[in-house]
Design a protein around this motif. Structure first.
Motif, PDB file in Angstrom:
ATOM      1  N   ARG A 193      -8.803   4.765  -6.308  1.00  0.00           N
ATOM      2  CA  ARG A 193     -10.026   3.994  -6.062  1.00  0.00           C
ATOM      3  C   ARG A 193     -10.846   4.649  -4.955  1.00  0.00           C
ATOM      4  O   ARG A 193     -10.295   5.236  -4.030  1.00  0.00           O
ATOM      5  CB  ARG A 193      -9.699   2.547  -5.697  1.00  0.00           C
ATOM      6  CG  ARG A 193      -9.032   1.777  -6.828  1.00  0.00           C
ATOM      7  CD  ARG A 193      -8.969   0.283  -6.509  1.00  0.00           C
ATOM      8  NE  ARG A 193      -8.474  -0.469  -7.650  1.00  0.00           N
ATOM      9  CZ  ARG A 193      -7.191  -0.728  -7.887  1.00  0.00           C
ATOM     10  NH1 ARG A 193      -6.286  -0.308  -7.021  1.00  0.00           N
ATOM     11  NH2 ARG A 193      -6.821  -1.397  -8.948  1.00  0.00           N
ATOM     12  N   TYR A 238     -13.458   2.952  -3.024  1.00  0.00           N
ATOM     13  CA  TYR A 238     -13.763   2.074  -1.893  1.00  0.00           C
ATOM     14  C   TYR A 238     -12.545   1.319  -1.359  1.00  0.00           C
ATOM     15  O   TYR A 238     -12.653   0.574  -0.393  1.00  0.00           O
ATOM     16  CB  TYR A 238     -14.807   1.027  -2.296  1.00  0.00           C
ATOM     17  CG  TYR A 238     -16.168   1.590  -2.639  1.00  0.00           C
ATOM     18  CD1 TYR A 238     -16.859   2.403  -1.751  1.00  0.00           C
ATOM     19  CD2 TYR A 238     -16.771   1.294  -3.861  1.00  0.00           C
ATOM     20  CE1 TYR A 238     -18.107   2.907  -2.060  1.00  0.00           C
ATOM     21  CE2 TYR A 238     -18.034   1.784  -4.175  1.00  0.00           C
ATOM     22  CZ  TYR A 238     -18.695   2.592  -3.275  1.00  0.00           C
ATOM     23  OH  TYR A 238     -19.944   3.088  -3.594  1.00  0.00           O
ATOM     24  N   GLU A 239     -11.398   1.476  -1.980  1.00  0.00           N
ATOM     25  CA  GLU A 239     -10.210   0.714  -1.597  1.00  0.00           C
ATOM     26  C   GLU A 239      -8.980   1.608  -1.686  1.00  0.00           C
ATOM     27  O   GLU A 239      -9.036   2.711  -2.232  1.00  0.00           O
ATOM     28  CB  GLU A 239     -10.019  -0.497  -2.520  1.00  0.00           C
ATOM     29  CG  GLU A 239     -11.175  -1.474  -2.559  1.00  0.00           C
ATOM     30  CD  GLU A 239     -10.946  -2.554  -3.594  1.00  0.00           C
ATOM     31  OE1 GLU A 239      -9.814  -3.079  -3.659  1.00  0.00           O
ATOM     32  OE2 GLU A 239     -11.880  -2.871  -4.347  1.00  0.00           O
ATOM     33  N   SER A 270      -3.478   1.960   2.577  1.00  0.00           N
ATOM     34  CA  SER A 270      -3.111   0.556   2.804  1.00  0.00           C
ATOM     35  C   SER A 270      -2.511   0.346   4.192  1.00  0.00           C
ATOM     36  O   SER A 270      -2.463  -0.795   4.676  1.00  0.00           O
ATOM     37  CB  SER A 270      -2.120   0.089   1.736  1.00  0.00           C
ATOM     38  OG  SER A 270      -0.883   0.790   1.842  1.00  0.00           O
ATOM     39  N   GLU A 327      -9.990  -3.952   5.383  1.00  0.00           N
ATOM     40  CA  GLU A 327     -11.097  -4.662   4.738  1.00  0.00           C
ATOM     41  C   GLU A 327     -12.429  -4.291   5.382  1.00  0.00           C
ATOM     42  O   GLU A 327     -13.451  -4.163   4.694  1.00  0.00           O
ATOM     43  CB  GLU A 327     -10.866  -6.174   4.809  1.00  0.00           C
ATOM     44  CG  GLU A 327      -9.673  -6.656   3.985  1.00  0.00           C
ATOM     45  CD  GLU A 327      -9.385  -8.127   4.176  1.00  0.00           C
ATOM     46  OE1 GLU A 327     -10.121  -8.783   4.966  1.00  0.00           O
ATOM     47  OE2 GLU A 327      -8.424  -8.629   3.563  1.00  0.00           O
ATOM     48  N   SER A 369     -13.374  -0.748   4.259  1.00  0.00           N
ATOM     49  CA  SER A 369     -13.785  -0.823   2.858  1.00  0.00           C
ATOM     50  C   SER A 369     -15.206  -1.365   2.731  1.00  0.00           C
ATOM     51  O   SER A 369     -16.024  -0.827   1.973  1.00  0.00           O
ATOM     52  CB  SER A 369     -12.810  -1.708   2.075  1.00  0.00           C
ATOM     53  OG  SER A 369     -13.226  -1.867   0.741  1.00  0.00           O
TER      54      SER A 369
END
Length: 345
Positions: free
Chosen positions: A28, A30-31, A90, A154, A157
């Protein structure tokens, strides 16, 4: 065929898994990406695929962290072990922005400040991740914002989506986690440097398409309310100069933005309010989506996650520049390899 390799937390290679039931690897823009690996639940697989161990691929720079595992019995296969988790980015989700932090300036410097103060050089030693470092990049888009208690992953992102940037965390030869900001390559008609990548009914690589315009949730004026009480509360209208029927208003409670009794000047505080409101301004949305063939495009060579491409339907006379925001690579139980792209803004 995708070959996953299991590494322990000391980055020692434990096993190469060339006999699995299925494997899904999702990158991904943006994440943090994620993965799922399904294997026979034998003693060797159970011993190596433990939580917090890593899954790597020699043909991909992303690295997965095993966060979840389950063992079930299936009549046709027997005992099956499924492990899943997210990519190294993450790790940022394990930290919050612990103290009130105001960032001003280029987006690269602002993100670096957030990571440095909460991961690399935090005031609380226990929060430090000793092998986490910043890569080399520079994006000068200006921003100004204030955060308190927000989740770091978050927040990054959200910033990246605002400025069209991707991010990832990779592992270097010294076993350092390296944070990188990057921007996808432009393959649209708006430039003449890179090869065009076009998905079109004319080229028979656009299987189906759908176009929609929507103005139901359009916002052209935001009233941002900051610190203070009652009539003394600081407020600011942020608009795109729409008037009359074209003015669609929204209220934004931004009480958490604080000037700290004058530590932040009125001018700087007003910029914070303006930034908080401006990110909520929207016009009508136009979405052009389609199912495409990737057979004539080499993923990671001709096109990568984050790149801009063209989707067009000649019959409708509609085309749109769109970004490849996600690619799901998978190998099924029958051994079939597929890539499924997702396009966005």
């Amino acid at each position: 065929m995708m070959i996953p390799v299991i590494m322990n937390r000391s980055f020692e290679r434990l096993a190469e898994i060339d006999d699995y039931i299925s494997f899904i690897w999702t990158n991904r823009y943006y994440e943090a990406g994620d993965f799922e690996l399904v294997v026979v639940a034998n003693a060797e697989n159970i011993a190596t695929m433990q939580k917090w161990n890593y899954i790597v691929r020699d043909d991909d720079e992303n690295i997965g962290i095993i966060e979840k595992l389950s063992i079930v019995h299936e009549d046709e296969i027997g005992n099956v072990l499924t492990v899943s988790g997210r990519f190294l980015a993450s790790i940022l989700g394990r930290r919050i922005i612990a103290t009130q932090t105001t960032v001003t300036g280029g987006v690269s410097n602002c993100i670096n400040k957030l990571i440095n103060e909460n991961v690399i050089n935090p005031s609380v030693a226990a929060r430090k991740i000793s092998n986490f470092i910043l890569g080399t990049y520079s994006f000068s888009n200006l921003m100004q914002a204030q955060y308190t208690g927000d989740n770091l992953l978050e927040t990054i992102s959200m910033i990246c989506q605002t400025y069209g940037l991707g991010f990832k965390v990779t592992l270097n030869d010294q076993h350092k986690f390296v944070f990188q900001l990057y921007k996808g390559v432009d393959h649209t008609y708006d430039q003449h440097t890179n090869p065009y990548v076009v998905f079109s009914d004319e080229f028979d690589n656009l299987i189906s398409s759908e176009y929609e315009e929507n103005c139901e949730e359009m916002t052209t004026a935001v009233l941002v309310a900051g610190e203070g009480e009652g009539l003394q509360r600081k407020t600011m209208w942020i608009t795109n100069n729409a008037t009359g029927l074209d003015r669609c208003e929204l209220y934004k409670d931004q009480r958490d933005l604080q000037s700290n009794n004058g530590e932040i000047s009125d001018a700087e505080y007003n910029k914070l309010l303006e930034e908080a409101g401006r990110e909520l301004l929207t016009t009508y949305t136009a979405a052009f989506t389609g199912e495409v063939y990737m057979d004539n495009v080499n993923y990671k060579t001709d096109l990568n996650v984050g790149d801009l491409v063209v989707i067009e339907n000649k019959k409708w006379g509609i085309y749109m520049n769109t970004r490849l925001v996600e690619v799901i690579e998978s190998v099924s139980e029958t051994g079939e390899y597929t890539t499924v792209p997702t396009f966005g803004v």
